[in-house]
Design a protein around this motif. Sequence first.
Motif, PDB file in Angstrom:
ATOM      1  N   VAL A 558    -102.967  99.111 -29.392  1.00 60.30           N
ATOM      2  CA  VAL A 558    -102.626 100.529 -29.405  1.00 60.30           C
ATOM      3  C   VAL A 558    -102.320 100.960 -27.970  1.00 60.30           C
ATOM      4  N   CYS A 563    -100.613 107.007 -28.513  1.00 60.75           N
ATOM      5  CA  CYS A 563    -101.439 107.368 -29.677  1.00 60.75           C
ATOM      6  C   CYS A 563    -101.781 108.860 -29.618  1.00 60.75           C
ATOM      7  N   ILE A 564    -101.524 109.563 -30.743  1.00 62.09           N
ATOM      8  CA  ILE A 564    -101.819 110.992 -30.784  1.00 62.09           C
ATOM      9  C   ILE A 564    -103.151 111.257 -31.493  1.00 62.09           C
ATOM     10  N   GLY A 565    -103.860 110.155 -31.817  1.00 59.11           N
ATOM     11  CA  GLY A 565    -105.194 110.312 -32.413  1.00 59.11           C
ATOM     12  C   GLY A 565    -105.179 110.878 -33.810  1.00 59.11           C
ATOM     13  N   CYS A 566    -104.108 110.647 -34.569  1.00 61.66           N
ATOM     14  CA  CYS A 566    -104.057 111.187 -35.931  1.00 61.66           C
ATOM     15  C   CYS A 566    -104.956 110.395 -36.880  1.00 61.66           C
ATOM     16  N   LYS A 567    -105.342 109.180 -36.484  1.00 64.72           N
ATOM     17  CA  LYS A 567    -106.241 108.304 -37.258  1.00 64.72           C
ATOM     18  C   LYS A 567    -105.647 107.823 -38.577  1.00 64.72           C
ATOM     19  N   LYS A 568    -104.351 107.983 -38.747  1.00 67.36           N
ATOM     20  CA  LYS A 568    -103.742 107.534 -40.000  1.00 67.36           C
ATOM     21  C   LYS A 568    -104.012 106.050 -40.228  1.00 67.36           C
ATOM     22  N   CYS A 569    -103.849 105.253 -39.195  1.00 64.96           N
ATOM     23  CA  CYS A 569    -104.043 103.802 -39.335  1.00 64.96           C
ATOM     24  C   CYS A 569    -105.447 103.487 -39.826  1.00 64.96           C
ATOM     25  N   ALA A 585    -107.103 105.482 -31.410  1.00 70.15           N
ATOM     26  CA  ALA A 585    -107.363 104.244 -32.135  1.00 70.15           C
ATOM     27  C   ALA A 585    -107.475 103.093 -31.137  1.00 70.15           C
ATOM     28  N   CYS A 602     -97.910 103.599 -38.272  1.00 71.74           N
ATOM     29  CA  CYS A 602     -98.185 104.586 -37.219  1.00 71.74           C
ATOM     30  C   CYS A 602     -96.985 105.523 -37.067  1.00 71.74           C
ATOM     31  N   PRO A 603     -97.206 106.835 -37.207  1.00 71.63           N
ATOM     32  CA  PRO A 603     -96.071 107.773 -37.211  1.00 71.63           C
ATOM     33  C   PRO A 603     -95.365 107.871 -35.857  1.00 71.63           C
ATOM     34  N   VAL A 604     -96.051 107.485 -34.767  1.00 72.91           N
ATOM     35  CA  VAL A 604     -95.403 107.632 -33.456  1.00 72.91           C
ATOM     36  C   VAL A 604     -95.129 106.291 -32.787  1.00 72.91           C
ATOM     37  N   ALA A 606     -97.179 103.886 -31.916  1.00 69.69           N
ATOM     38  CA  ALA A 606     -98.076 103.619 -30.791  1.00 69.69           C
ATOM     39  C   ALA A 606     -98.628 102.198 -30.782  1.00 69.69           C
ATOM     40  N   ILE A 607     -98.417 101.468 -31.872  1.00 65.12           N
ATOM     41  CA  ILE A 607     -99.010 100.127 -31.951  1.00 65.12           C
ATOM     42  C   ILE A 607     -97.899  99.084 -31.903  1.00 65.12           C
TER      43      ILE A 607
HETATM   44  S1  SF4 Z   1    -101.660 105.912 -36.569  1.00 70.74           S
HETATM   45 FE1  SF4 Z   1    -100.846 105.643 -34.494  1.00 70.74          FE
HETATM   46  S2  SF4 Z   1    -101.080 107.647 -33.568  1.00 70.74           S
HETATM   47 FE2  SF4 Z   1    -102.355 107.667 -35.390  1.00 70.74          FE
HETATM   48  S3  SF4 Z   1    -104.377 107.032 -34.622  1.00 70.74           S
HETATM   49 FE3  SF4 Z   1    -103.340 105.172 -35.303  1.00 70.74          FE
HETATM   50  S4  SF4 Z   1    -102.366 104.388 -33.452  1.00 70.74           S
HETATM   51 FE4  SF4 Z   1    -102.917 106.503 -33.031  1.00 70.74          FE
END
Ligand code: SF4
Lengths: 614, 191
Positions: A558, A563-569, A585, A602-604, A606-607
Amino acid sequence: MHREFLMGNEAIALGALAAGVNVAAGYPGTPSTEILETVAKRNPGDVKVEWSVNEKAGMEVAAGAAISGARTLVTMKQVGLNVAADPLMSLEYIGVKGGMVVVVADDPGPISSQTEQDTRTFGMFSKVPVFDPSSVHEAYEMIQEAFEFSERYGTPVFFRPTTRIDHGYESIDVKDPGEYKKNDPEGFVKDSSRWVIFPRLSVKNHALIEKRNQELSLVFSGYRRNEILAGAGNYADCRRGIATQGINFSYAMDAMGADHPKIFRVATPFPFPEQKALEFLEGLDEVLCVEELDPVIERALTFVCGKYHLPVKIRGKMTGDVKPSGENSVDSVRESIASFLGTAESAGVAGSPEHESDVCPKLPVRPPVLCAGCPHRASFYAVKMAMEGVKKTLFAGDIGCYTLGNAAPLDMTDTCLCMGAGINMAQGVVRVDPEVKAFAFVGDSTFFASGITGVINAFYNQDSMTLVILDNSTTAMTGHQPHPGTGRTLMGDVVEAVRIDEVLRGIGLTTVETMDPLDLKTCIPEIRRIADEPGVKAIIFKSPCIVRFKPKSGKSKVDPDKCIGCKKCIRELGCPALVLDGDKAFIDPSQCTGCTLCEQICPVGAIAGGGRNE
Amino acid sequence: MSKNIIFCGVGGQGTVLASRLTAAAAMKEKKQVMTAETIGMAQRGGSVFSHMKIGEANSPLIGKGEADLIVGFEPGETVRQLPFLKKGGAVVTNIRPVQPVSAMIGLSAYDSDAMVSYLKSHVNRLILVDADQALFEIGNPKVLNMVLLGAALETGAVGVEPSDVEAAMRERLPEKLWEVNTRALHYMQNR
Ligand code: SF4
Ligand code: SF4
């Protein structure tokens, strides 16, 4: 003789080898699996050993070999016996020539099974004698005796360890291969009056079986493992006694130490050693039966007391003195015995604990989860996404690692019953409500074991469903056994693999699509399209188990700046490698396999960093 | 009387090897050994334990208040097994938690610091091992089991010689891993 530190299942296998077993077969199932694996590993060279496609097939292979005079071993877990029940029930009526031991591992608890069924009860039902070992070293010796009894009386016999024996370890003395018994089976001799079951033969043999079992009850009364221990120490003259079996005998001995009342250990619950029981009951007023699963000994002793008009009170599960279900422990056995003997105050625990446990902070909850990078996670997620928004769906599950797809956050298993059941259950659900879009998930090994007939049934009866084969090229849950689709056998031979797609096309399915579940972008629309087609369609998610075939991938990482910290993953996948570090994350590199599933959602973006290294 | 030892942790942490090596070492000393361990589905990230009795015993399972030693690979798992510890028994535990998936997705809470302070206030003979630091200093992420086992042997509660554990390790692992595992085994000694 030499000394080894052996798992109970290994000891059982070595015992069978020492008894000169010629043919061994079975189907994997916890807690029985290591028995056959050990027969294969320690094969002196001339033992024919196979993983059968299911328990019924294994039982039939063993039956054929046993009527040819071979000593045969067949292994399974308790629910596997249900699958093998058909051949066994009939085999008992025709009998065997070579010794045949059916090892069925029971699972009190249950720890890793669907039911708490008791093979001792099955013994009574099928009229097959039962041997019940109480320790690893006894299991080693007893299975050799079981072969002798089987051969002498011409009947298959059950040998039924429970989980704590199967998976317990002990340092024990075992024979060297040079000391193994040698058997030269004479081969099959035609005799249709003996080997072809017809009602006339059954009538005749049934009478003989009943007579033989009466005789065996007497013989077993003299079998040294059905033993009576006289009361000792403070309980030397006690008019109460304890009847027990298996690991419970060992628990009881550990719990009581040198001061114990009269004890009856039942090593052959069926046919019940009635004469020995009479000897035990002599001079007693009350008996506590300490056993797991069914109250087999309790019923038998109650019966004996009735038959001989003995004024002895028999207590146990049926009288509420021992818990009716679940696994016993040293502590639970100690408690039951203490309250029976009226010493309850002093006997909550044997040792004196360092502290009381009831006030500790909240313990972490750890249900088993799909491994990091497991392709099943991707398969479930892909179907979930494809069917998002569809009002009526059914995700029928089955038996295997993928049963873990039921857990949050995937929550993709609506039903699970027994091996192969999901396919036909999906049919039933759709019959009641045709609007339901049904998916039946089945693993590759389960497909071969008992899924194929289900598919034929659904196809033949014109139901609509999407069959999802989770093909990870192994029998993962029980420790990676090969199966017909892998092109390898238990002894490591390379053979022609049975192709699942061709089997399905051979049945008549026209839509059979093989996909990589780790490629979400391609999969999701395809799944949706296939789900809307009528009839029985199949998707084969082909991606190897990451425990068995370690991928050579980069690890995903990550980027904390992105990472915007949305925690979707974390929230949607439940991958154990994905954790939260502060409000971003973080991927644990020691667990991540680089499967890229999280990268894809990941929507942005980041991974990155995972994926196959070419 | 047997020496009763519990190894516990989370599936995949290496509890099984630690218990195997201890058993093999005890056998080298001609002692009777019994163990019982978690096998099967529960290993997939679940709580795992191995009960071991060295010396005369009937069953491998340890009753409440009967363990001489608990070797914990994870603080919460150590606390879970604590009711088995006998009065005056010893505990060796890693203080670094493994967060369960259920906690990560917010279905349950797990406060591992509370576990460590609970252990501190409830166990007299307590040896805390900071796995992250130990493994960093040793320079190998995979030898936690040897570090903990070494600390366990130090307590004297196991009753087997470190040299026998080392010999058992050499019989099981490839030669290139001997040096680092030996260092890990003696890591806590030199603190
Ligand atoms: S889905 Fe992407 S942006 Fe959202 S918490 Fe996980 S790594 Fe971060
Ligand atoms: S790539 Fe992501 S989903 Fe796959 S194993 Fe690593 S952390 Fe888990």
